[in-house]
Design a protein around this motif. Sequence first.
Motif, PDB file in Angstrom:
ATOM      1  N   LEU A  17      39.627  33.127  45.070  1.00  0.00           N
ATOM      2  CA  LEU A  17      39.476  31.801  45.580  1.00  0.00           C
ATOM      3  C   LEU A  17      40.490  31.171  46.568  1.00  0.00           C
ATOM      4  O   LEU A  17      39.961  30.497  47.427  1.00  0.00           O
ATOM      5  CB  LEU A  17      39.605  30.716  44.016  1.00  0.00           C
ATOM      6  CG  LEU A  17      39.809  29.517  44.327  1.00  0.00           C
ATOM      7  CD1 LEU A  17      38.543  28.873  44.622  1.00  0.00           C
ATOM      8  CD2 LEU A  17      40.289  28.780  43.054  1.00  0.00           C
ATOM      9  N   GLY A  18      41.862  31.840  46.483  1.00  0.00           N
ATOM     10  CA  GLY A  18      42.646  31.354  47.401  1.00  0.00           C
ATOM     11  C   GLY A  18      42.296  31.965  48.834  1.00  0.00           C
ATOM     12  O   GLY A  18      42.579  31.207  49.825  1.00  0.00           O
ATOM     13  N   HIS A  20      39.404  32.805  49.958  1.00  0.00           N
ATOM     14  CA  HIS A  20      38.097  31.736  50.409  1.00  0.00           C
ATOM     15  C   HIS A  20      38.823  30.412  50.834  1.00  0.00           C
ATOM     16  O   HIS A  20      38.129  30.012  51.975  1.00  0.00           O
ATOM     17  CB  HIS A  20      37.193  31.673  49.288  1.00  0.00           C
ATOM     18  CG  HIS A  20      36.059  31.084  49.694  1.00  0.00           C
ATOM     19  ND1 HIS A  20      34.986  31.076  50.527  1.00  0.00           N
ATOM     20  CD2 HIS A  20      35.622  29.614  49.298  1.00  0.00           C
ATOM     21  CE1 HIS A  20      34.267  30.149  50.898  1.00  0.00           C
ATOM     22  NE2 HIS A  20      34.599  29.250  50.150  1.00  0.00           N
ATOM     23  N   LYS A  21      39.709  29.864  50.040  1.00  0.00           N
ATOM     24  CA  LYS A  21      40.099  28.497  50.410  1.00  0.00           C
ATOM     25  C   LYS A  21      40.729  28.658  51.972  1.00  0.00           C
ATOM     26  O   LYS A  21      40.617  27.803  52.859  1.00  0.00           O
ATOM     27  CB  LYS A  21      41.006  28.084  49.477  1.00  0.00           C
ATOM     28  CG  LYS A  21      41.343  26.716  49.640  1.00  0.00           C
ATOM     29  CD  LYS A  21      41.880  25.894  48.385  1.00  0.00           C
ATOM     30  CE  LYS A  21      42.178  24.340  48.895  1.00  0.00           C
ATOM     31  NZ  LYS A  21      42.434  23.573  47.532  1.00  0.00           N
ATOM     32  N   LEU A  22      41.487  29.652  52.125  1.00  0.00           N
ATOM     33  CA  LEU A  22      42.396  29.821  53.271  1.00  0.00           C
ATOM     34  C   LEU A  22      41.407  30.025  54.519  1.00  0.00           C
ATOM     35  O   LEU A  22      41.696  29.576  55.845  1.00  0.00           O
ATOM     36  CB  LEU A  22      43.285  31.077  53.328  1.00  0.00           C
ATOM     37  CG  LEU A  22      44.377  30.895  52.457  1.00  0.00           C
ATOM     38  CD1 LEU A  22      45.447  32.213  52.452  1.00  0.00           C
ATOM     39  CD2 LEU A  22      45.572  29.544  52.645  1.00  0.00           C
ATOM     40  N   HIS A  23      40.371  30.694  54.379  1.00  0.00           N
ATOM     41  CA  HIS A  23      39.492  31.050  55.595  1.00  0.00           C
ATOM     42  C   HIS A  23      38.354  30.019  55.589  1.00  0.00           C
ATOM     43  O   HIS A  23      37.710  29.984  56.666  1.00  0.00           O
ATOM     44  CB  HIS A  23      38.620  32.332  55.339  1.00  0.00           C
ATOM     45  CG  HIS A  23      39.568  33.545  55.422  1.00  0.00           C
ATOM     46  ND1 HIS A  23      40.993  33.659  54.928  1.00  0.00           N
ATOM     47  CD2 HIS A  23      39.587  34.907  55.906  1.00  0.00           C
ATOM     48  CE1 HIS A  23      41.643  34.738  55.095  1.00  0.00           C
ATOM     49  NE2 HIS A  23      40.505  35.374  55.820  1.00  0.00           N
ATOM     50  N   ALA A  25      38.690  26.507  55.057  1.00  0.00           N
ATOM     51  CA  ALA A  25      39.101  25.177  55.121  1.00  0.00           C
ATOM     52  C   ALA A  25      38.920  24.565  56.274  1.00  0.00           C
ATOM     53  O   ALA A  25      38.971  25.187  57.515  1.00  0.00           O
ATOM     54  CB  ALA A  25      40.813  25.379  54.796  1.00  0.00           C
ATOM     55  N   LEU A  67      44.949  21.411  52.982  1.00  0.00           N
ATOM     56  CA  LEU A  67      43.949  22.148  52.344  1.00  0.00           C
ATOM     57  C   LEU A  67      44.539  23.592  52.109  1.00  0.00           C
ATOM     58  O   LEU A  67      43.977  24.054  50.963  1.00  0.00           O
ATOM     59  CB  LEU A  67      42.884  22.475  53.365  1.00  0.00           C
ATOM     60  CG  LEU A  67      42.176  21.118  53.754  1.00  0.00           C
ATOM     61  CD1 LEU A  67      41.011  21.105  54.690  1.00  0.00           C
ATOM     62  CD2 LEU A  67      41.223  20.699  52.160  1.00  0.00           C
ATOM     63  N   THR A  68      45.321  24.289  52.873  1.00  0.00           N
ATOM     64  CA  THR A  68      45.473  25.769  52.858  1.00  0.00           C
ATOM     65  C   THR A  68      46.794  25.931  51.672  1.00  0.00           C
ATOM     66  O   THR A  68      46.821  26.940  51.391  1.00  0.00           O
ATOM     67  CB  THR A  68      45.831  26.338  54.104  1.00  0.00           C
ATOM     68  OG1 THR A  68      46.935  25.773  54.794  1.00  0.00           O
ATOM     69  CG2 THR A  68      44.856  26.260  54.806  1.00  0.00           C
ATOM     70  N   GLY A  70      46.967  24.810  48.813  1.00  0.00           N
ATOM     71  CA  GLY A  70      46.286  25.184  47.588  1.00  0.00           C
ATOM     72  C   GLY A  70      45.811  26.417  47.429  1.00  0.00           C
ATOM     73  O   GLY A  70      45.789  27.303  46.433  1.00  0.00           O
ATOM     74  N   GLY A  71      45.507  27.079  48.759  1.00  0.00           N
ATOM     75  CA  GLY A  71      44.697  28.319  48.687  1.00  0.00           C
ATOM     76  C   GLY A  71      46.079  29.540  48.380  1.00  0.00           C
ATOM     77  O   GLY A  71      45.985  30.474  47.698  1.00  0.00           O
ATOM     78  N   ALA A  74      46.906  29.382  44.718  1.00  0.00           N
ATOM     79  CA  ALA A  74      46.198  30.271  43.856  1.00  0.00           C
ATOM     80  C   ALA A  74      46.505  31.806  44.267  1.00  0.00           C
ATOM     81  O   ALA A  74      46.144  32.454  43.282  1.00  0.00           O
ATOM     82  CB  ALA A  74      44.564  29.891  44.272  1.00  0.00           C
TER      83      ALA A  74
END
Length: 102
Positions: A17-18, A20-23, A25, A67-68, A70-71, A74
């Motif tokens: 999840l982390g 994915h969130k970094l890429h 965002a 946004l990042t 939170g990544g 995680a």
Amino acid sequence: MLIVLVLFVAGVGLLLLGVHKLHAAVPTCYGKPMSPGDVCEPHTTGSFSEGMPGPQTSTYREQLDNLTSGGWTAIVIGAVLLALAVVLAISFTASTLRERGD
């Protein structure tokens, strides 16, 4: 041993999840995608009560950092859960081997 499996699955899930969130965002301003150099101006409706902060403008970079973060959170929590799962698995295995040896 079920706790080890739960920790392992949760850790891997948080890591994925982390990442994915970094890429994935994409900063937005009121639902519209932003691009580098954009500034999000707040929409103000009504007055703000005493002691409450008023809305502030935010840049593309500030929105992306929000946004990042939170990544990264995680990813760190996922890594901690995976490490805990490994430690518990080693502990359970060592205690089982000791019991069989006695």
